[in-house]
Enzyme design. Structure first.
Site, PDB file in Angstrom:
ATOM      1  N   SER A 105       0.842  -1.198   0.000  1.00  0.00           N
ATOM      2  CA  SER A 105       0.000   0.000   0.000  1.00  0.00           C
ATOM      3  C   SER A 105       0.871   1.240   0.000  1.00  0.00           C
ATOM      4  O   SER A 105       2.027   1.215   0.401  1.00  0.00           O
ATOM      5  CB  SER A 105      -0.936  -0.025   1.210  1.00  0.00           C
ATOM      6  OG  SER A 105      -0.675   1.079   2.049  1.00  0.00           O
ATOM      7  N   LYS A 106       0.261   2.359  -0.490  1.00  0.00           N
ATOM      8  CA  LYS A 106       0.994   3.621  -0.531  1.00  0.00           C
ATOM      9  C   LYS A 106       1.443   4.032   0.855  1.00  0.00           C
ATOM     10  O   LYS A 106       2.413   4.754   1.014  1.00  0.00           O
ATOM     11  CB  LYS A 106       0.077   4.737  -1.049  1.00  0.00           C
ATOM     12  CG  LYS A 106      -0.266   4.639  -2.494  1.00  0.00           C
ATOM     13  CD  LYS A 106      -1.126   5.834  -2.880  1.00  0.00           C
ATOM     14  CE  LYS A 106      -2.123   5.394  -3.940  1.00  0.00           C
ATOM     15  NZ  LYS A 106      -3.021   6.422  -4.380  1.00  0.00           N
ATOM     16  N   ARG A 107       0.679   3.592   1.859  1.00  0.00           N
ATOM     17  CA  ARG A 107       0.984   4.023   3.227  1.00  0.00           C
ATOM     18  C   ARG A 107       2.040   3.143   3.890  1.00  0.00           C
ATOM     19  O   ARG A 107       2.538   3.473   4.952  1.00  0.00           O
ATOM     20  CB  ARG A 107      -0.307   4.036   4.068  1.00  0.00           C
ATOM     21  CG  ARG A 107      -1.179   5.235   3.736  1.00  0.00           C
ATOM     22  CD  ARG A 107      -2.595   5.045   4.208  1.00  0.00           C
ATOM     23  NE  ARG A 107      -3.262   3.986   3.469  1.00  0.00           N
ATOM     24  CZ  ARG A 107      -3.784   4.152   2.254  1.00  0.00           C
ATOM     25  NH1 ARG A 107      -3.721   5.310   1.655  1.00  0.00           N
ATOM     26  NH2 ARG A 107      -4.359   3.148   1.637  1.00  0.00           N
TER      27      ARG A 107
END
Ligand code: GLU
Ligand code: ZN
Length: 499
Positions: free
Chosen positions: A262-264
């Protein structure tokens, strides 16, 4: 190169939200490599129509990331080009005009449904086991119905009218994909407040910019059948050159526990890799392996080799696993390949970041770095390691400190005779260079005290470099110089615990 096509026009079109991440870099890289392989054009477009989420800081980071990576673009921000501007926030008039023409040609209609009404009908469809997308309620409203909605002061969105037919396209990575109309409902393209949506602006710009190949992540696959229909409508109303691009959907990148990266996820942040001192050559080499390979058993290559070989039809559709250990190993190989001056130049910012070098290093400091660098290059995975490996040479004497764990393990009472004999031997040494240093210390410690080399030199290493892991000891002593070497040995001797 065989089968190249200079007419290829690809695009990298991120939205400037958050920090650049590795999935995004992989997309940029594959587009770049495809453009360069073909001698075609890479368009860099900024999809910043969502003012609530987009930021100028993120935009600047995107440009900085592309420049750092060396992924140059032929048209786009700062470079310009025939279809400027390349920031969608500056193209709003174009989208308003296209939206109006789509509406007038009957390809889009006003939808007056409220969110509550849409939700209620979606629930009902779900309960009945029917497709739960938009149900076409406003497709063919009568003038009376519209008049009533207007009296109610409803503000319509603009919705694209999907053709009632099967849509299929040949994905360059996945082969033929087919979508039935009940699974691709009509969709919004302009908000009630007039703001155009990604669903509209992305294909409109692809059409206007003459994009021939859309290479993007698998996560966008569900929007592709809608866009294919929209390209056809755009062709009909004369927006663009009338052709639909080919699509290639790049595989998901999986992280820890086989979940989508995920981007996070901290592991996906490009800044993290830069701060740790991954070099662009290593990172790009590794990222190109996420879905592609140069040849069997060829994990290590440079970007010229990648460009020469890259073919999007050879991309693997299966999810690719991001393996940090492998990424590190590949980076280490590329660090080793750097030319000595280049390696030194790239180390400087890391020493500056640790306040071991000033903003303007002196000639002596750079000279020292050039001398120690070759002693570290072979054993380095990421450039930030220079701080621990060679910091002892650059640190001000009063700030020099031993690693507490290493000191506790090694600088015990047993080290006293080792330090004493070493100080004596080095004081008397005429030529303070590695070979004589080594010979003198061997004689004093191994022959004189009968200590095995392994045990003899470790306390010296910790005393002089602060750590058990360091560049070669005798070279380190030479670079540090006799006075400071002796000062550190004496300081360590004084600090030894009593027997
Ligand atoms: N702005 C879109 C995104 O960042 C681009 C999608 C595409 O490549 O078509 O997801
Ligand atoms: Zn509606």
């Amino acid at each position: 190169m065989a089968n190249t096509d200079p007419a290829v026009r690809v695009r990298f079109c991120p939205s400037p939200t958050g920090n650049p991440h590795v999935g995004m870099v992989r997309t940029a890289l594959f587009n770049w490599a495809y453009a360069r392989h073909n001698g075609g054009t890479l368009v860099f477009r900024i999809e910043d129509t969502d003012s609530a989420r987009d930021s100028e800081e993120s935009y600047n980071q995107l440009l900085d990331a592309m420049r750092w990576l060396g992924l140059d673009w032929d048209e786009g921000p700062e470079v310009g080009g025939p279809d400027a501007p390349y920031r969608q926030s500056q193209r709003m008039d174009i989208y308003a005009d296209v939206a109006r023409r789509l509406y007038e040609a009957g390809h889009a209609y006003h939808c007056y449904c409220s969110t509550e009404e849409l939700d209620a009908r979606r629930e009902a469809a779900r309960a009945a086991g029917k497709p739960s997308g938009y149900d076409g309620h406003c497709r063919d409203l009568t003038d009376e119905q519209v008049a009533v909605y207007k009296l109610e002061k409803r503000e319509p969105i603009l919705r694209f009218r999907m053709p009632d037919k099967t849509i299929s396209f040949d994905d360059l990575v996945r082969g033929t994909l087919t979508f039935e109309p009940e699974n691709v409902p009509d969709y919004g393209i302009v908000r009630a407040n007039g703001a155009p949506l990604y669903t509209l602006v992305n294909p409109v710009d692809d059409a206007l910019m003459g994009i021939t190949h859309v290479l993007r992540g698998e996560d966008l696959l569900s929007s592709t059948p809608r866009q294919v229909a929209l390209y056809a409508a755009l062709a009909e109303i004369g927006v663009g050159n009338g052709t639909t691009p080919r699509f290639g959907h790049l595989p998901y990148v999986m992280g820890e526990g086989n979940k989508k990266l995920s981007k996070r996820d901290p592991q996906s942040s490009l800044n993290m890799y830069r701060e740790r001192g991954f070099i662009r050559e290593g990172l790009l080499n590794y990222l190109s392996l996420l879905g592609w390979s140069l040849a069997e058993d060829r994990d290590l290559f440079d970007m010229d080799e990648m460009v020469a070989a890259f073919d999007v039809t050879k991309v693997n559709a299966n999810p690719a696993r991001f393996d940090l250990k492998k990424c590190e190993a590949i980076n280490a190989e590329h660090v080793r390949r750097l030319a000595p001056e280049d390696f030194v130049r790239r180390l400087v910012p890391f020493l500056q970041g640790a306040e071991l070098l000033p903003a303007e290093p002196t000639a002596e400091q750079l000279d020292l770095l050039a001398k120690v660098a070759p002693l570290t290059q072979e054993r380095m995975v990421v450039l930030s390691e220079i701080v621990n490996m060679a910091g002892f040479l650059f640190v001000a004497p009063e700030k020099f400190a031993l690693d507490p764990d290493d000191a506790a393990k090694v600088l015990t009472a047993d080290a006293r005779p080792v330090l004493e004999a070493s100080i004596k031997a080095l004081e008397e040494l005429a030529d303070f260079t590695p070979e004589p240093i080594q010979a003198a210390l061997r004689e004093a410690l191994v022959d004189g005290l009968g200590i095995k080399p392994k045990f003899a030199f470790t306390p010296l290493r910790v005393a002089v470099t602060g750590r058990r892991v360091s560049p070669p000891l005798f070279e380190s002593m030479e670079l540090l110089g006799r006075p400071e070497t002796l000062r550190r040995l004496r300081a360590a001797l004084e600090a030894l615990p009593a027997a």
